[in-house]
Scaffold this motif. Structure first.
Motif, PDB file in Angstrom:
ATOM      1  N   ALA A  11    -109.454  -9.189  40.582  1.00 37.05           N
ATOM      2  CA  ALA A  11    -110.772  -8.394  40.743  1.00 37.05           C
ATOM      3  C   ALA A  11    -111.790  -9.709  41.004  1.00 37.05           C
ATOM      4  N   ALA A  12    -112.881  -9.335  41.542  1.00 44.45           N
ATOM      5  CA  ALA A  12    -113.795 -10.239  41.988  1.00 44.45           C
ATOM      6  C   ALA A  12    -115.023 -10.363  41.214  1.00 44.45           C
ATOM      7  N   GLU A  13    -115.405  -9.080  40.506  1.00 43.28           N
ATOM      8  CA  GLU A  13    -116.378  -9.020  39.601  1.00 43.28           C
ATOM      9  C   GLU A  13    -116.414  -9.651  38.425  1.00 43.28           C
ATOM     10  N   THR A  14    -117.354 -10.446  37.708  1.00 48.59           N
ATOM     11  CA  THR A  14    -117.082 -11.077  36.503  1.00 48.59           C
ATOM     12  C   THR A  14    -116.958 -10.043  35.433  1.00 48.59           C
ATOM     13  N   SER A  15    -117.712  -8.970  35.232  1.00 49.31           N
ATOM     14  CA  SER A  15    -117.645  -7.824  34.297  1.00 49.31           C
ATOM     15  C   SER A  15    -116.152  -7.393  34.376  1.00 49.31           C
ATOM     16  N   LEU A  16    -115.683  -6.995  35.494  1.00 50.25           N
ATOM     17  CA  LEU A  16    -114.225  -6.378  35.549  1.00 50.25           C
ATOM     18  C   LEU A  16    -113.235  -7.204  35.245  1.00 50.25           C
ATOM     19  N   ILE A  17    -113.266  -8.596  35.468  1.00 51.67           N
ATOM     20  CA  ILE A  17    -112.334  -9.553  35.144  1.00 51.67           C
ATOM     21  C   ILE A  17    -112.377  -9.670  33.551  1.00 51.67           C
ATOM     22  N   GLN A  18    -113.653  -9.543  32.712  1.00 46.63           N
ATOM     23  CA  GLN A  18    -113.481  -9.586  31.504  1.00 46.63           C
ATOM     24  C   GLN A  18    -112.878  -8.370  30.946  1.00 46.63           C
ATOM     25  N   GLN A  19    -113.214  -7.158  31.400  1.00 42.86           N
ATOM     26  CA  GLN A  19    -112.706  -5.875  30.905  1.00 42.86           C
ATOM     27  C   GLN A  19    -111.068  -6.115  30.917  1.00 42.86           C
ATOM     28  N   VAL A  20    -110.430  -6.496  31.863  1.00 41.45           N
ATOM     29  CA  VAL A  20    -108.975  -6.617  31.947  1.00 41.45           C
ATOM     30  C   VAL A  20    -108.635  -8.009  31.057  1.00 41.45           C
ATOM     31  N   HIS A  21    -109.411  -8.935  30.913  1.00 39.02           N
ATOM     32  CA  HIS A  21    -109.040  -9.984  29.875  1.00 39.02           C
ATOM     33  C   HIS A  21    -109.001  -9.496  28.572  1.00 39.02           C
ATOM     34  N   ILE A  22    -109.731  -8.670  28.048  1.00 41.58           N
ATOM     35  CA  ILE A  22    -109.865  -8.027  26.908  1.00 41.58           C
ATOM     36  C   ILE A  22    -108.801  -6.897  26.625  1.00 41.58           C
ATOM     37  N   THR A  23    -108.568  -6.187  27.440  1.00 42.11           N
ATOM     38  CA  THR A  23    -107.438  -5.054  27.174  1.00 42.11           C
ATOM     39  C   THR A  23    -105.989  -5.877  27.504  1.00 42.11           C
ATOM     40  N   ALA A  24    -105.913  -6.944  28.274  1.00 39.30           N
ATOM     41  CA  ALA A  24    -104.413  -7.867  28.229  1.00 39.30           C
ATOM     42  C   ALA A  24    -104.406  -8.396  26.812  1.00 39.30           C
ATOM     43  N   ALA A  25    -105.576  -9.010  26.184  1.00 39.29           N
ATOM     44  CA  ALA A  25    -105.590  -9.580  24.910  1.00 39.29           C
ATOM     45  C   ALA A  25    -105.062  -8.510  23.874  1.00 39.29           C
ATOM     46  N   HIS A  26    -105.543  -7.091  23.946  1.00 38.74           N
ATOM     47  CA  HIS A  26    -105.145  -6.267  23.126  1.00 38.74           C
ATOM     48  C   HIS A  26    -103.793  -6.053  23.142  1.00 38.74           C
ATOM     49  N   ALA A  27    -102.944  -6.110  24.347  1.00 40.58           N
ATOM     50  CA  ALA A  27    -101.534  -5.827  24.549  1.00 40.58           C
ATOM     51  C   ALA A  27    -100.986  -7.060  23.860  1.00 40.58           C
ATOM     52  N   ILE A  28    -101.459  -8.106  24.010  1.00 44.64           N
ATOM     53  CA  ILE A  28    -100.907  -9.520  23.519  1.00 44.64           C
ATOM     54  C   ILE A  28    -100.913  -9.387  21.857  1.00 44.64           C
ATOM     55  N   CYS A  29    -101.990  -8.951  21.184  1.00 46.20           N
ATOM     56  CA  CYS A  29    -102.101  -8.766  19.660  1.00 46.20           C
ATOM     57  C   CYS A  29    -101.022  -7.674  19.314  1.00 46.20           C
ATOM     58  N   ALA A  30    -100.652  -6.590  20.061  1.00 46.34           N
ATOM     59  CA  ALA A  30     -99.903  -5.624  19.823  1.00 46.34           C
ATOM     60  C   ALA A  30     -98.365  -6.235  19.880  1.00 46.34           C
ATOM     61  N   LEU A  31     -98.315  -7.023  20.775  1.00 52.49           N
ATOM     62  CA  LEU A  31     -96.820  -7.438  21.046  1.00 52.49           C
ATOM     63  C   LEU A  31     -96.494  -8.437  19.764  1.00 52.49           C
ATOM     64  N   VAL A  32     -97.715  -9.268  19.595  1.00 49.20           N
ATOM     65  CA  VAL A  32     -97.266 -10.368  18.636  1.00 49.20           C
ATOM     66  C   VAL A  32     -97.073  -9.606  17.280  1.00 49.20           C
ATOM     67  N   GLU A  33     -97.786  -8.671  17.006  1.00 52.50           N
ATOM     68  CA  GLU A  33     -97.593  -7.873  15.585  1.00 52.50           C
ATOM     69  C   GLU A  33     -96.358  -7.319  15.402  1.00 52.50           C
ATOM     70  N   ARG A  34     -95.719  -6.701  16.636  1.00 54.21           N
ATOM     71  CA  ARG A  34     -94.417  -6.195  16.803  1.00 54.21           C
ATOM     72  C   ARG A  34     -93.402  -7.404  16.545  1.00 54.21           C
ATOM     73  N   ASP A  35     -93.537  -8.438  17.310  1.00 56.56           N
ATOM     74  CA  ASP A  35     -92.497  -9.670  17.144  1.00 56.56           C
ATOM     75  C   ASP A  35     -92.483 -10.033  15.720  1.00 56.56           C
ATOM     76  N   LEU A  36     -93.780 -10.263  15.178  1.00 59.58           N
ATOM     77  CA  LEU A  36     -93.735 -10.882  13.787  1.00 59.58           C
ATOM     78  C   LEU A  36     -93.551  -9.829  12.518  1.00 59.58           C
ATOM     79  N   PHE A  37     -94.058  -8.764  12.786  1.00 65.38           N
ATOM     80  CA  PHE A  37     -93.736  -7.870  11.681  1.00 65.38           C
ATOM     81  C   PHE A  37     -93.290  -6.343  11.962  1.00 65.38           C
ATOM     82  N   GLY A  38     -92.877  -6.250  13.037  1.00 70.83           N
ATOM     83  CA  GLY A  38     -91.896  -5.061  13.534  1.00 70.83           C
ATOM     84  C   GLY A  38     -92.814  -3.847  13.592  1.00 70.83           C
ATOM     85  N   ILE A  39     -94.072  -4.028  13.959  1.00 71.31           N
ATOM     86  CA  ILE A  39     -95.151  -3.148  14.135  1.00 71.31           C
ATOM     87  C   ILE A  39     -94.926  -2.404  15.453  1.00 71.31           C
TER      88      ILE A  39
END
Length: 196
Positions: free
Chosen positions: A168-196
């Motif tokens: 994406a080119a617009e800052t606001s759109l890039i930020q939206q994807v960043h935080i969405t990807a970060a949420h996916a990362i958090c979900a994966l880390v919880e799954r890896d470490l706690f089986g959630i």
């Protein structure tokens, strides 16, 4: 017919949906998001931590991501070690005053980081001088370097082990994807470490 204000809202929602759709269809972005989660899980399992920094809205995202690790993302579990380098106003102002704004995160990383940790630098432009300095320090220290930025080549790309580049080119759109990807990362880390 919708009034102008509603048209502006609908236009923003449409652009947001399109940015998310492009990101969803970007196989490299999906793969690197999963790899970032894997590196964070490995670090945390080995007693490491996640250090996160950014400027402006990306500073808020750094705090948001750290809070998801320390608190919880999906369910109750043990807290995970994460530090947003954007929150200590005394350190930020002392370092900025004595060494310059370009070193406000680098000095903190040198004090708090260690080999095997993960540093996430968030910059929609990919060229923030204070993040570039921090990535250089992290590489010297054996800290895994993760960049959240745009898809086009930036100075950050050359300093990162893993780069989440948003199509994406617009800052606001890039930020939206960043935080969405970060949420996916958090979900994966919880799954890896706690089986959630």
């Amino acid at each position: 017919m919708a009034d102008l204000r509603e048209t502006i809202v609908l236009d923003h929602l449409r652009k947001s949906r399109e940015a998310m759709a492009r990101s969803e269809q970007d196989a490299a972005l999906v793969a690197v998001t999963a790899k970032i989660a894997e590196k964070i899980s490995q670090s945390l399992k080995n007693g490491g931590k996640v250090l996160i920094a950014g400027n402006g809205g990306s500073a808020s995202d750094a705090q948001h991501i750290a809070a998801e690790f320390i608190g919880r993302y999906i369910t109750d579990r043990a807290p995970l070690a994460a530090i947003a380098l954007t929150t200590d106003t005394s350190a930020l102002t002392a370092i900025g005053n004595d060494y310059g704004f370009d070193r406000v995160f680098e000095r903190q990383l040198r004090a708090l980081g260690k080999k095997g940790d993960v540093f996430i630098g968030i910059s929609t432009s990919g060229k923030s001088p204070n993040l570039l300095a921090t990535f250089k320090a992290a590489r010297e220290m054996g800290i895994v370097c993760v960049g959240f930025t745009r898809a086009t080549d930036t100075p950050m790309h050359a300093l990162c082990d893993l780069t989440l580049g948003v199509p994406a080119a617009e800052t606001s759109l890039i930020q939206q994807v960043h935080i969405t990807a970060a949420h996916a990362i958090c979900a994966l880390v919880e799954r890896d470490l706690f089986g959630i």
